[in-house]
Design a protein around this motif. Sequence first.
Motif, mmCIF file in Angstrom:
data_model
loop_
_atom_site.group_PDB
_atom_site.id
_atom_site.type_symbol
_atom_site.label_atom_id
_atom_site.label_comp_id
_atom_site.label_asym_id
_atom_site.label_seq_id
_atom_site.Cartn_x
_atom_site.Cartn_y
_atom_site.Cartn_z
ATOM 1 N N PRO A 252 0.705 -1.213 -0.132
ATOM 2 C CA PRO A 252 -0.056 0.056 -0.092
ATOM 3 C C PRO A 252 0.812 1.286 0.051
ATOM 4 C CG PRO A 252 -0.911 -1.544 1.577
ATOM 5 C CD PRO A 252 0.185 -2.240 1.131
ATOM 6 N N LEU B 22 0.551 2.854 -3.222
ATOM 7 C CA LEU B 22 -0.665 3.543 -3.727
ATOM 8 C C LEU B 22 -0.989 4.861 -2.938
ATOM 9 C CD1 LEU B 22 -2.930 1.945 -1.603
ATOM 10 C CD2 LEU B 22 -2.857 0.275 -3.246
ATOM 11 N N SER C 42 -2.784 -9.035 2.315
ATOM 12 C CA SER C 42 -3.241 -8.331 1.129
ATOM 13 C C SER C 42 -4.098 -8.799 0.145
ATOM 14 C CB SER C 42 -1.682 -7.651 0.404
ATOM 15 O OG SER C 42 -2.192 -6.660 -0.605
ATOM 16 N N VAL D 4 -3.283 -18.941 7.664
ATOM 17 C CA VAL D 4 -2.436 -17.957 8.434
ATOM 18 C C VAL D 4 -3.513 -17.814 9.727
ATOM 19 C CG1 VAL D 4 -1.357 -15.748 8.997
ATOM 20 C CG2 VAL D 4 -1.072 -16.637 6.467
ATOM 21 N N ARG E 164 -14.201 -8.679 5.937
ATOM 22 C CA ARG E 164 -14.894 -9.163 4.768
ATOM 23 C C ARG E 164 -16.241 -9.771 5.144
ATOM 24 N NH1 ARG E 164 -12.045 -11.153 0.436
ATOM 25 N NH2 ARG E 164 -13.364 -12.473 0.212
HETATM 26 N N1 LIG Z 1 -10.258 2.144 -5.434
HETATM 27 C C1 LIG Z 1 -9.542 2.019 -4.216
HETATM 28 N N2 LIG Z 1 -8.651 1.174 -3.634
HETATM 29 C C2 LIG Z 1 -7.910 1.198 -2.621
HETATM 30 C C3 LIG Z 1 -8.120 2.296 -1.707
HETATM 31 C C4 LIG Z 1 -9.197 3.468 -2.408
HETATM 32 O O1 LIG Z 1 -9.176 4.531 -1.649
HETATM 33 N N3 LIG Z 1 -9.663 3.296 -3.624
HETATM 34 N N4 LIG Z 1 -7.542 2.422 -0.827
HETATM 35 C C5 LIG Z 1 -6.170 1.780 -0.516
HETATM 36 C C6 LIG Z 1 -5.634 2.045 0.804
HETATM 37 S S1 LIG Z 1 -5.390 3.334 1.522
HETATM 38 C C7 LIG Z 1 -5.006 0.714 1.471
HETATM 39 S S2 LIG Z 1 -3.916 0.809 2.775
HETATM 40 C C8 LIG Z 1 -5.355 -0.415 0.572
HETATM 41 C C9 LIG Z 1 -5.313 -1.699 1.336
HETATM 42 O O2 LIG Z 1 -4.966 -2.919 0.754
HETATM 43 P P1 LIG Z 1 -4.273 -4.220 1.074
HETATM 44 O O3 LIG Z 1 -3.263 -3.817 1.604
HETATM 45 O O4 LIG Z 1 -4.289 -5.128 0.117
HETATM 46 O O5 LIG Z 1 -5.201 -4.726 2.431
HETATM 47 P P2 LIG Z 1 -6.501 -5.145 2.722
HETATM 48 O O6 LIG Z 1 -7.292 -4.774 1.335
HETATM 49 O O7 LIG Z 1 -6.810 -4.698 3.969
HETATM 50 O O8 LIG Z 1 -6.402 -6.621 2.547
HETATM 51 C C10 LIG Z 1 -5.814 -7.277 3.808
HETATM 52 C C11 LIG Z 1 -5.751 -9.011 3.546
HETATM 53 O O9 LIG Z 1 -5.117 -9.528 4.648
HETATM 54 C C12 LIG Z 1 -6.031 -10.718 5.106
HETATM 55 N N5 LIG Z 1 -5.464 -10.589 6.384
HETATM 56 C C13 LIG Z 1 -6.277 -9.973 7.569
HETATM 57 N N6 LIG Z 1 -5.492 -10.293 8.783
HETATM 58 C C14 LIG Z 1 -4.581 -11.232 8.251
HETATM 59 C C15 LIG Z 1 -3.248 -11.874 9.189
HETATM 60 O O10 LIG Z 1 -3.351 -11.693 10.401
HETATM 61 N N7 LIG Z 1 -2.471 -12.458 8.211
HETATM 62 C C16 LIG Z 1 -2.370 -12.282 6.940
HETATM 63 N N8 LIG Z 1 -1.344 -13.035 6.304
HETATM 64 N N9 LIG Z 1 -3.453 -11.784 6.293
HETATM 65 C C17 LIG Z 1 -4.471 -11.164 7.040
HETATM 66 C C18 LIG Z 1 -7.289 -10.032 4.691
HETATM 67 O O11 LIG Z 1 -8.170 -11.237 4.734
HETATM 68 C C19 LIG Z 1 -7.321 -9.326 3.523
HETATM 69 O O12 LIG Z 1 -7.395 -10.304 2.349
HETATM 70 O O13 LIG Z 1 -6.223 -0.775 -0.195
HETATM 71 C C20 LIG Z 1 -6.277 0.528 -1.334
HETATM 72 N N10 LIG Z 1 -7.498 0.320 -2.198
#
Ligand SMILES: Nc1nc2c(c(=O)[nH]1)N[C@H]1C(S)=C(S)[C@@H](COP(=O)(O)OP(=O)(O)OC[C@H]3O[C@@H](n4cnc5c(=O)[nH]c(N)nc54)[C@H](O)[C@@H]3O)O[C@H]1N2
Length: 755
Positions: A131, A134, A384, A426, A646
């Motif tokens: 992230p 992004l 992620s 996990v 989710r």
């Molecule tokens: N269109 C659009 N997209 C965006 C944004 C937006 O404003 N617009 N915002 C963005 C922002 S700011 C961010 S920070 C990103 C975040 O995007 P990502 O970094 O991809 O994070 P998440 O979508 O929260 O996905 C987290 C994943 O980790 C899994 N998970 C949960 N707990 C654990 C754990 O303990 N261990 C492991 N290994 N996995 C775990 C969850 O099931 C999930 O699948 O999204 C971005 N995406």
Amino acid sequence: MDTWFKTNCNMCAQSCGLEVMVKKNQIISVRPDPDNPNSSNYCCRKGRAIKYYQHNSDRLNYPLKRMGNDFVRISWEQAYTEIAEKLNGLLANHGPRCLASIGGALASSRADGGYLRALMNARGAQYHYSPVGLEFMGLFWAHSQVIGKGIPTTNADDEHTEALIVWGSNTYVSHQMSKARREIRNISEDPNRLLVVVDPRLSETARMADMHIPLRPSTDSLLLRTIIALILSEGWENRAFIDANVADFDKVRHWYAGVDIKESCRVCGVSVEKVREFCKILSTRKWALHQDLGIFMSRHNTLNSFLLLHLGAITGTLLMPGGTIVKGGYGPPRAFTDEDDPAVWRTIITNRFAVFGNYPTAVLSNEILNDHPDRLRGAVITMSNPLRSFPDSNNLEKAFDALDLVVCLDICMTETARKSHYVLPVRSPYEAFDWAPSPSPQGYPEVYAQLKYPVLLPEGERKEGAEILLNIADRMGSIPEIPQSLYEAARTKTRKEYYTELMTFIEANSKYRPYLLFIVGKTLGTVMRSVAKSGFWMSMMVSGPRTKQAAIRKGFPDTDLVMDDVFQAVVDHPEGTIIGLVDVNKGLEVIRHEDKKFHLYHEKIDEYIKRITPEQEERELQPSAEFPLLLSSGSHADAGSNGVMRNPDSYRYRKPWTVKINPLDCAELDISDGQKVRITTKGGIVEVEAEYDFKAGRGYAQLPHHFGFEFDGVVHGVGASRVSSRDELEELTGNPIWRRVPCSIEPIHAEEAKK
Ligand SMILES: Nc1nc2c(c(=O)[nH]1)N[C@H]1C(S)=C(S)[C@@H](COP(=O)(O)OP(=O)(O)OC[C@H]3O[C@@H](n4cnc5c(=O)[nH]c(N)nc54)[C@H](O)[C@@H]3O)O[C@H]1N2
Ligand SMILES: Nc1nc2c(c(=O)[nH]1)N[C@H]1C(S)=C(S)[C@@H](COP(=O)(O)OP(=O)(O)OC[C@H]3O[C@@H](n4cnc5c(=O)[nH]c(N)nc54)[C@H](O)[C@@H]3O)O[C@H]1N2
Ligand code: SF4
Ligand SMILES: [Mo]
């Protein structure tokens, strides 16, 4: 008797302290923890809902391998052997440029990140997508230029400020500051303090403000240039501060000369009077800046962050108490990457550079879908869900189909997991050791830390993410042989003695240094029965001098190995504890430039800022006939927490995935409340329910970002990244432009919906 266990919330970076009641290995009740020194009895609705995150039918229990369109259960042994073989095969045939690591940092946790990086670095792979790529590319880059290489960001000293400036953030909802609602209310109700919100919408935060600046979307750079120009033309700058702390003020003065203030304000959609009033606040009050995605995901986002640093330096609030400061924290310093260093890779097709080791996520699909011999062919992913969270889901899905190997570690069967070849289950942070991110939300002046103890037994064959990644590296043969004496020292000696032996060994055998985390995991991790816990200890031990000084100031012993005492204090306080005190009067000491001054000039900005004129902005902002409206593709909605939550049970009483449109726009577009609409952009098309919302700006609709999840066979909402194009990224560092997506919106009538 009921037992309440101490833990913290993993739904966002604030990591509020929680107490959970557990019965039959299930969380049945949650309440805020009054003993937590960080959150002191505060939590929001997402914290209260963590049982939906922990217990749900999407959770993974066993390692899975994809066979055709199905997944079959395999043993850990088979998973490790096959994954290691395939990763080694890719490396042997195509070299390290063919591998990407993805994720590794949830907003709320750091447990896996170091291991994911170490897995790749051990074999010379550099391409890492997270992230940071992004949201923070421009922010981190700007800080490194102005404050010095290696300083990624600043934060508001919100507790002590006279005026909190919330710029492009809806923190009342998104909780991007500690105890957000309590703090925002406190400032809002205090007659001696001001809350100013710069936001095109009358957001929930803006409604609490003393002053709201409702600028036109994505005109922040022009507004900032105008504000600084006005302050300088009135002589309201802090001359003494500039003379003492800015190296090159005369080199940038001309950037702010000759700005047509009246015309600029008109283009930004704010009256000159209001901007003047705002400038007076900025030059007479100790103000602190809280900036977020409205800044980071708009056009010119790197310039936005750069100019906000100028504003702080010129008004004398940057790195000053009550102003915009660098928080305390712990852990290894963030690894700065120098974009001019030839040893640091650029992306093959798009020629993009990394910021603090992270490449812009928008280019990932281009880097896979091509014929170049060095293209990306394999990915290891943890924490992620890039197929929902990264830009341009449509192209990224095609790209994932083209990869030879995808390994995904997750707690749930996500959209990304479904496209993976191996899916590894996990343990959640309630079943494993984990810790809050650092710098902690409350890292100023008190530095806080908490180690999250497991409060539940893991079901099935779930393992710690850190352990899985270590085992993959081990099977790949990536970890050099560790001397028996280190295993022995971990087992039989004190931690401090072990650390001294470990570091003596590393000093004498420098080739082992990149494998430090793995070595600790295999030796001390075995004794602690947790790779992650040993990693937490190690990350404390390698903290920089500022952390150690803060700990000593707090009363920890003044020795070289003080961080081991700090670790013990954290272990002894499962509710979290204060581990340091930052010296608020030494804020300027974090400056990394040799002359210990801010550097406001940069040649790339010199060229860029000259284009930020009212005429050019007006031209570029003209709506096209095809896409007459604007979309914020991804507000961070109240109900969710990115893709971490989710489970739709957690928000079953409302539908958080609607597109919010101003009712006056709806009247013009012939859209009724609750009607299905079609949103079309350059990146794609989605169909979603409309919701009347007077908070929405005119012509500016909001779609929440974290939906389009399939859960129990039902898809909930739509993915906002389906309507973002990979080509719409900021030119300098490559952040996606998600807060201003030109679009058209049309109603879908009943007959069509039936078809
Ligand atoms: N269109 C659009 N997209 C965006 C944004 C937006 O404003 N617009 N915002 C963005 C922002 S700011 C961010 S920070 C990103 C975040 O995007 P990502 O970094 O991809 O994070 P998440 O979508 O929260 O996905 C987290 C994943 O980790 C899994 N998970 C949960 N707990 C654990 C754990 O303990 N261990 C492991 N290994 N996995 C775990 C969850 O099931 C999930 O699948 O999204 C971005 N995406
Ligand atoms: N409930 C909930 N909380 C979350 C998350 C979540 O998904 N749900 N995600 C977490 C994460 S990873 C993050 S990064 C944060 C994000 O936290 P925020 O940045 O607060 O999230 P947004 O909803 O994008 O709010 C951005 C604000 O910027 C405004 N804005 C839009 N365009 C512009 C513009 O051009 N200029 C200015 N000045 N403002 C603009 C929007 O109207 C909006 O009010 O939230 C965190 N907290
Ligand atoms: S503010 Fe963040 S950490 Fe605190 S309870 Fe809410 S979601 Fe959890
Ligand atoms: Mo984020």
